[in-house]
Design a protein around this motif. Structure first.
Motif, PDB file in Angstrom:
ATOM      1  N   LYS A  46      19.197  -4.972  25.990  1.00  0.00           N
ATOM      2  CA  LYS A  46      20.290  -5.932  26.115  1.00  0.00           C
ATOM      3  C   LYS A  46      19.800  -7.344  25.822  1.00  0.00           C
ATOM      4  O   LYS A  46      20.488  -8.138  25.169  1.00  0.00           O
ATOM      5  N   HIS A  47      18.601  -7.657  26.321  1.00  0.00           N
ATOM      6  CA  HIS A  47      18.042  -8.992  26.114  1.00  0.00           C
ATOM      7  C   HIS A  47      17.768  -9.258  24.639  1.00  0.00           C
ATOM      8  O   HIS A  47      18.029 -10.354  24.130  1.00  0.00           O
ATOM      9  N   TRP A  48      17.252  -8.257  23.920  1.00  0.00           N
ATOM     10  CA  TRP A  48      16.930  -8.425  22.511  1.00  0.00           C
ATOM     11  C   TRP A  48      18.149  -8.357  21.603  1.00  0.00           C
ATOM     12  O   TRP A  48      18.137  -8.883  20.496  1.00  0.00           O
ATOM     13  N   GLY A  49      19.188  -7.681  22.058  1.00  0.00           N
ATOM     14  CA  GLY A  49      20.417  -7.618  21.285  1.00  0.00           C
ATOM     15  C   GLY A  49      20.228  -6.948  19.930  1.00  0.00           C
ATOM     16  O   GLY A  49      19.603  -5.881  19.832  1.00  0.00           O
ATOM     17  N   PRO A  50      20.734  -7.570  18.836  1.00  0.00           N
ATOM     18  CA  PRO A  50      20.651  -6.955  17.501  1.00  0.00           C
ATOM     19  C   PRO A  50      19.213  -6.721  17.030  1.00  0.00           C
ATOM     20  O   PRO A  50      18.985  -5.888  16.145  1.00  0.00           O
ATOM     21  N   ALA A  51      18.250  -7.446  17.607  1.00  0.00           N
ATOM     22  CA  ALA A  51      16.847  -7.296  17.192  1.00  0.00           C
ATOM     23  C   ALA A  51      16.127  -6.207  17.969  1.00  0.00           C
ATOM     24  O   ALA A  51      14.914  -6.024  17.796  1.00  0.00           O
ATOM     25  N   ALA A  52      16.840  -5.451  18.793  1.00  0.00           N
ATOM     26  CA  ALA A  52      16.191  -4.494  19.690  1.00  0.00           C
ATOM     27  C   ALA A  52      15.397  -3.433  18.931  1.00  0.00           C
ATOM     28  O   ALA A  52      14.260  -3.140  19.276  1.00  0.00           O
ATOM     29  N   GLY A 112       7.906  -2.778  17.059  1.00  0.00           N
ATOM     30  CA  GLY A 112       6.694  -3.569  17.249  1.00  0.00           C
ATOM     31  C   GLY A 112       6.005  -3.254  18.561  1.00  0.00           C
ATOM     32  O   GLY A 112       4.772  -3.206  18.638  1.00  0.00           O
ATOM     33  N   LEU A 113       6.811  -2.992  19.605  1.00  0.00           N
ATOM     34  CA  LEU A 113       6.244  -2.655  20.912  1.00  0.00           C
ATOM     35  C   LEU A 113       5.488  -1.332  20.867  1.00  0.00           C
ATOM     36  O   LEU A 113       4.427  -1.187  21.476  1.00  0.00           O
ATOM     37  N   PHE A 114       6.038  -0.369  20.130  1.00  0.00           N
ATOM     38  CA  PHE A 114       5.359   0.922  19.987  1.00  0.00           C
ATOM     39  C   PHE A 114       4.026   0.741  19.259  1.00  0.00           C
ATOM     40  O   PHE A 114       3.008   1.301  19.678  1.00  0.00           O
ATOM     41  N   LEU A 115       4.014  -0.032  18.183  1.00  0.00           N
ATOM     42  CA  LEU A 115       2.771  -0.261  17.447  1.00  0.00           C
ATOM     43  C   LEU A 115       1.756  -1.039  18.287  1.00  0.00           C
ATOM     44  O   LEU A 115       0.543  -0.800  18.197  1.00  0.00           O
ATOM     45  N   LEU A 116       2.245  -1.938  19.118  1.00  0.00           N
ATOM     46  CA  LEU A 116       1.367  -2.756  19.949  1.00  0.00           C
ATOM     47  C   LEU A 116       0.549  -1.913  20.919  1.00  0.00           C
ATOM     48  O   LEU A 116      -0.554  -2.306  21.330  1.00  0.00           O
TER      49      LEU A 116
END
Length: 260
Positions: free
Chosen positions: A95-101, A107-111
């Protein structure tokens, strides 16, 4: 960069990308948590094989990190992935990231592979230490056992509390949760001190300190407590605020008396 580290990132990013595709299909972004926990255990086994580290201490270290990795991965899968709903933290993050989720979750998975590389450093230092087995290894095993039991007990106590529907709006203050708001995180941090003891006396022993230092920073200030507490406040409101007043956030300590 050695072949091992190159392979870690190439294979790791491929696996993380595949896990992200699976997370989209299952609608379970909580799968991201399994990449790091399983990845460290697998990376440690690959490190032993790649460098032919079959001496006694290396096998002890590998046993410790493998047991830790297996237990935590299974626990997270059962608690966050196999359960009926998406983890509230990832719902709020979406919800916080919205359209960029979608992009940000990828990116979080790769991180997670970067995190695997970071935390394999203290493990690899312990694996490489070839001095004769000593009392320090006994100390390391004791630390690992205390951490394993403490984290397992904390996880079971919380799971048992949550299983009772009468506790839906209440805060768990049973067992270890009476003395810390996050005893599972505390014992996770304790675990990483085992590699400091395993590596003690090695010329590179300072690298082993990356484990407990980085883990404390992540859990206390970045990825652990801040997200967990924000979610708990949203769901439990004033009851959790009172819990914050009476109970230490991280270290185990006797609770304070609530204000009258």
């Amino acid at each position: 960069m050695s072949g091992y580290w190159a392979a870690l990132f190439v294979v790791g990013f491929a696996v993380a990308g595949s896990m992200y595709a699976l997370a989209l299909r299952w609608r379970r972004m909580a799968l991201v948590d399994l990449i790091w926990t399983a990845g460290v255990g697998i990376a440690a086994a690959a490190y032993v094989s790649a460098h032919e580290l079959y001496h006694a201490r290396a096998l002890l270290v590998l046993a410790v990190v493998s047991l830790w990795s297996l237990r935590l991965t299974v626990h997270l899968f059962c608690d966050r992935v196999r359960s009926g709903d998406e983890d509230p933290r990832y719902v709020n993050l979406a919800k916080h990231w919205g359209p960029a989720a979608r992009r940000n979750f990828f990116g979080l998975f790769l991180l997670q592979i970067v995190f695997v590389a970071l935390f394999i450093l203290p493990v690899s230092t312990a694996l490489q230490h070839r001095a004769a087995v000593s009392w320090l290894d006994g100390l390391a095993l004791t630390i690992a056992l205390v951490a394993f039991l403490g984290e397992s007990i904390a996880d079971r106590q919380l799971a048992r509390f949550r299983a009772d529907t009468r506790h839906a709006t209440q805060v768990c203050q049973e067992g270890l949760w009476r003395y810390s708001r996050h005893p599972n995180y505390f014992f996770e941090w304790v675990h990483w001190w085992a590699y400091v003891a395993f590596a003690w006396g090695s010329p590179q022993s300072w690298v082993a300190w990356i484990g407990p230092v980085a883990m404390y920073i992540f859990l206390r200030y970045l990825t652990g407590i801040p997200y967990a507490e924000r979610s708990s406040l949203q769901r439990r409101g004033e009851a959790y605020r009172q819990y914050q007043y009476t109970t230490q956030a991280f270290f185990l300590w006797k609770p304070r008396t609530p204000p009258s």
